[in-house]
Structure formats: structure tokens, C-alpha cells
Design an enzyme around this catalytic site. Structure first.
Site, PDB file in Angstrom:
ATOM      1  N   LYS A   1       0.771  -1.165   0.103  1.00  0.00           N
ATOM      2  CA  LYS A   1      -0.199   0.066   0.163  1.00  0.00           C
ATOM      3  C   LYS A   1       0.952   1.102  -0.139  1.00  0.00           C
ATOM      4  O   LYS A   1       0.446   2.393  -0.472  1.00  0.00           O
ATOM      5  CB  LYS A   1      -1.021   0.058   1.128  1.00  0.00           C
ATOM      6  CG  LYS A   1      -2.058  -0.987   1.068  1.00  0.00           C
ATOM      7  CD  LYS A   1      -2.971  -0.923   2.235  1.00  0.00           C
ATOM      8  CE  LYS A   1      -4.215  -2.056   2.056  1.00  0.00           C
ATOM      9  NZ  LYS A   1      -5.366  -1.765   3.310  1.00  0.00           N
TER      10      LYS A   1
ATOM     11  N   LYS B   1      -6.730  -7.491  -9.043  1.00  0.00           N
ATOM     12  CA  LYS B   1      -7.767  -7.761  -8.249  1.00  0.00           C
ATOM     13  C   LYS B   1      -8.901  -6.438  -8.369  1.00  0.00           C
ATOM     14  O   LYS B   1      -8.590  -5.260  -8.753  1.00  0.00           O
ATOM     15  CB  LYS B   1      -7.359  -7.715  -6.686  1.00  0.00           C
ATOM     16  CG  LYS B   1      -8.291  -7.950  -5.725  1.00  0.00           C
ATOM     17  CD  LYS B   1      -7.626  -7.620  -4.119  1.00  0.00           C
ATOM     18  CE  LYS B   1      -8.738  -7.911  -2.830  1.00  0.00           C
ATOM     19  NZ  LYS B   1      -7.933  -7.803  -1.690  1.00  0.00           N
TER      20      LYS B   1
ATOM     21  N   LYS C   1     -11.981  -0.613  -6.211  1.00  0.00           N
ATOM     22  CA  LYS C   1     -12.833   0.617  -6.181  1.00  0.00           C
ATOM     23  C   LYS C   1     -11.858   1.610  -6.703  1.00  0.00           C
ATOM     24  O   LYS C   1     -12.277   2.666  -7.210  1.00  0.00           O
ATOM     25  CB  LYS C   1     -13.568   1.176  -4.860  1.00  0.00           C
ATOM     26  CG  LYS C   1     -12.377   1.502  -4.020  1.00  0.00           C
ATOM     27  CD  LYS C   1     -13.209   1.966  -2.737  1.00  0.00           C
ATOM     28  CE  LYS C   1     -12.119   2.635  -1.652  1.00  0.00           C
ATOM     29  NZ  LYS C   1     -11.402   3.796  -2.055  1.00  0.00           N
TER      30      LYS C   1
END
Length: 334
Positions: free
Chosen positions: A114, A198, A201
Site C-alpha cells: 500500500k 484484483k 474501487k
């Protein structure tokens, strides 16, 4: 054996098919089992590890609750609450951060993914949030935690923290050691535009995902435009290793119907994608269109959603406040 189950979902908006099949559908099934005591948390403290628009965050918290209820989670039988309103979570996170070791956190691969290359600019919260996740779980004496592959490492950290706390303060079995609940026959849901990524959003194209707020027309359009390959559907599951888009669409169909991927392959072997997509559209519309309609209906009744959170926060606080009181006593706080 009765299970005490804890799980959380971040209120980041645009919950999609991957969230539903990877978590929420499973929550519903667990909550419907009389032997389970389920606590479902809207983890808004986790959400602010990256900057959020305050007004949008408030709406996203409500939308997450609406999604839970629309999907079939009964707020009367299960506790639904948002984390920031139960102060024990933040208190326990600090105490456990003094128990956890830097080496443990340095091994967390999700932070590396991340934060990316410029991890020096990532927030401290993003680095340490697995400790807060441990607090979420351990405050409720959870026996089981539903986790995907990407969260197994964080649950291991929760177990390590619990064991070290118990050992450090000579409190045998005070913090319960949670076990993972891993879904069987579930494949990770990938992007409709790229079967190697994956479903997310954050992907720019809305065509890459089925949002849980999408209506029937949007679902039909997105599946018709979903990326495929030119070959007929395979007869052997091994063929799917080199055909990511085919594997993804077949996996979605299998997960929605609660059947194995092998069974779906045998059903559609040799058929073309256009024929398969019609069947996939039908099951998606049957399963998701009612959820979408109910979410939109619930979002127009904010008072009802707030009452669910009020009730859930009261129940959660009753449990967590007793646990943090004992934790503080053990540590030596008056």
C-alpha cells in the site's frame, strides 16, 4: 461449539462484487447460524490511515451499514457498530503497540504494497494499523475471524500480541487466541478489464467492477463488455491458469451459485463466452439487483441507519469497556 466472530469492513465507499463474495456474503451465512455470536464493525479508524473527505466518510459509514443490512445481516441478531465510537479500540491499540515488536510490523507485506516505493510519505497509522486490528479482535474475546489470504498475516500478528501480553503479565488465557475462518471454494475476484488485477474501487474505469449499488442495466452492460479471450470455455481447470479472464468470470459464477469451479467448467465446457455471459448476467441480476435496490432505499432513511449504529455501539461498548478496564488494571493503571 459456539463461535464468537469478529470482522470489519472499511467505509471507503463503492463496495463491489469482490467485497460481497469475499466477505459480506460469508458474514450473512455466519450471522444466520444460531451457534455464532457475530460482531461486525465498520472500521472507520482504519479508513483514515489515508486521507478521507470528512463528509464523504460520514456517508460511507452509513452506506456500509446499509450494505450489511441489504445483504441480509440482521442488526437485531448481530452487533453492527462503527469503531470510532468505542474508545476502547484506540486505548487498547496503544497498549498493544507497546507489546508488539518492530520486527513483527516490518514483516507486514500489506504495508509495503500500500505504501509503494515512497513509504517515507506513508502515515504512521498505515504502518501500525495491524496493531489496531489486533485490538479490534482481542477486545471481544473473538474465537474466530473471517480472513482472506491478504489478512492472514495480520491475524497472526493478533495471535502473537495476545500470547506475548499473556506471557509478559502472567495472565494465562486472558487474551483469547483467535482462529482464522477461511472460506472454502472461493477465488479472489479480479477486474472485469484485466483478469490479473484484483477488483478494486480505486481502478479508474468503473467498467472494471460490479458495484453493489449498480442496477440491472449497469450489471448487464458491464458483463457484456467484460474482457474475454477468443477461445471456447475450457474442459479442464488447468487450462484456466493461462486464461485469467475466463477463470475470473467462471469463478464469479461459481461463487454466486455456491458450487465448485470444476462443476461450473463441466456445465459450460465448449460453449462460447456470449452464451456463458447470459447465464452469468442472470445470476448476478438475481443476486445483486435486490441488494442494490435495498441499499438505495436504506440510504434515504438515515435516521434508521443511525439507530442501528447507536444500538450496535452501545452493545459493543458494553463488551469492550469491560475488557479494556481489565487490561488497564493488568498493566498497572489506576
Amino acid at each position: 461449539m459456539n463461535k464468537k466472530i469478529f470482522s470489519g469492513v472499511q467505509p471507503t465507499g463503492n463496495l463491489h462484487l469482490g467485497n460481497y463474495l469475499g466477505a459480506i456474503k460469508n458474514f450473512v451465512e455466519l450471522g444466520n447460524d444460531r451457534n455464532n455470536h457475530c460482531i461486525y464493525c465498520v472500521v472507520d479508524l482504519h479508513a483514515i490511515t489515508v486521507k478521507q473527505d470528512p463528509k464523504l466518510l460520514t456517508e460511507n459509514i452509513r452506506e456500509t451499514v446499509a450494505t450489511f443490512v441489504a445483504s441480509g445481516i440482521d442488526p437485531e441478531k448481530n452487533i453492527i457498530f462503527n469503531q470510532s465510537r468505542v474508545s476502547a479500540h484506540a486505548e487498547a491499540a496503544w497498549i498493544f503497540s507497546c507489546v508488539a515488536r518492530m520486527g513483527w510490523l516490518n514483516r507486514m507485506t500489506q504495508f509495503k504494497e500500500k505504501a509503494g516505493k515512497d513509504k517515507e510519505k506513508a502515515s504512521v497509522g498505515l504502518y501500525s494499523y495491524p496493531v489496531l486490528m489486533a485490538a479490534d479482535i482481542l477486545l471481544y474475546d473473538a474465537t474466530h475471524v473471517p480472513v482472506g489470504e491478504d489478512q492472514k498475516q495480520h491475524l497472526e500478528l493478533s495471535r502473537d500480541i495476545a500470547q506475548k501480553f499473556n506471557n509478559d503479565f502472567q495472565q494465562e488465557n486472558f487474551l483469547k487466541i483467535p482462529e482464522p475462518l477461511i472460506q472454502k471454494e472461493f477465488s479472489r475476484i479480479m477486474s472485469l478489464r484485466d483478469g490479473t488485477k484484483k477488483m478494486s474501487k480505486s481502478e479508474v474505469s468503473d467498467l472494471s467492477r460490479i458495484n453493489l449499488t449498480d442496477n440491472k442495466d449497469a450489471i448487464i452492460s458491464k458483463i457484456k463488455k467484460a474482457k474475454t479471450d477468443p477461445m471456447p470455455l475450457p474442459a479442464d481447470i488447468k487450462e484456466l491458469d493461462k486464461r485469467p479472464e475466463a477463470k475470473n468470470l467462471l469463478s464469479i459464477y461459481s461463487s454466486l451459485n455456491d458450487v465448485t469451479l470444476e462443476k461450473t467448467i463441466s456445465q459450460f465446457s465448449g460453449k462460447n463466452f456470449s452464451e456463458f455471459k447470459e447465464s452469468l448476467i442472470q445470476v448476478l441480476v438475481d443476486k445483486l439487483d435486490p441488494i442494490s435496490g435495498e441499499i438505495n432505499k436504506l440510504m434515504s432513511n438515515k435516521d434508521y441507519l443511525d439507530r442501528i449504529l447507536d444500538l450496535g455501539c452501545e452493545k459493543a461498548n458494553n463488551i469492550a469497556s469491560e475488557k479494556i478496564k481489565k487490561i488497564k488494571q493488568i498493566v498497572g493503571f489506576n
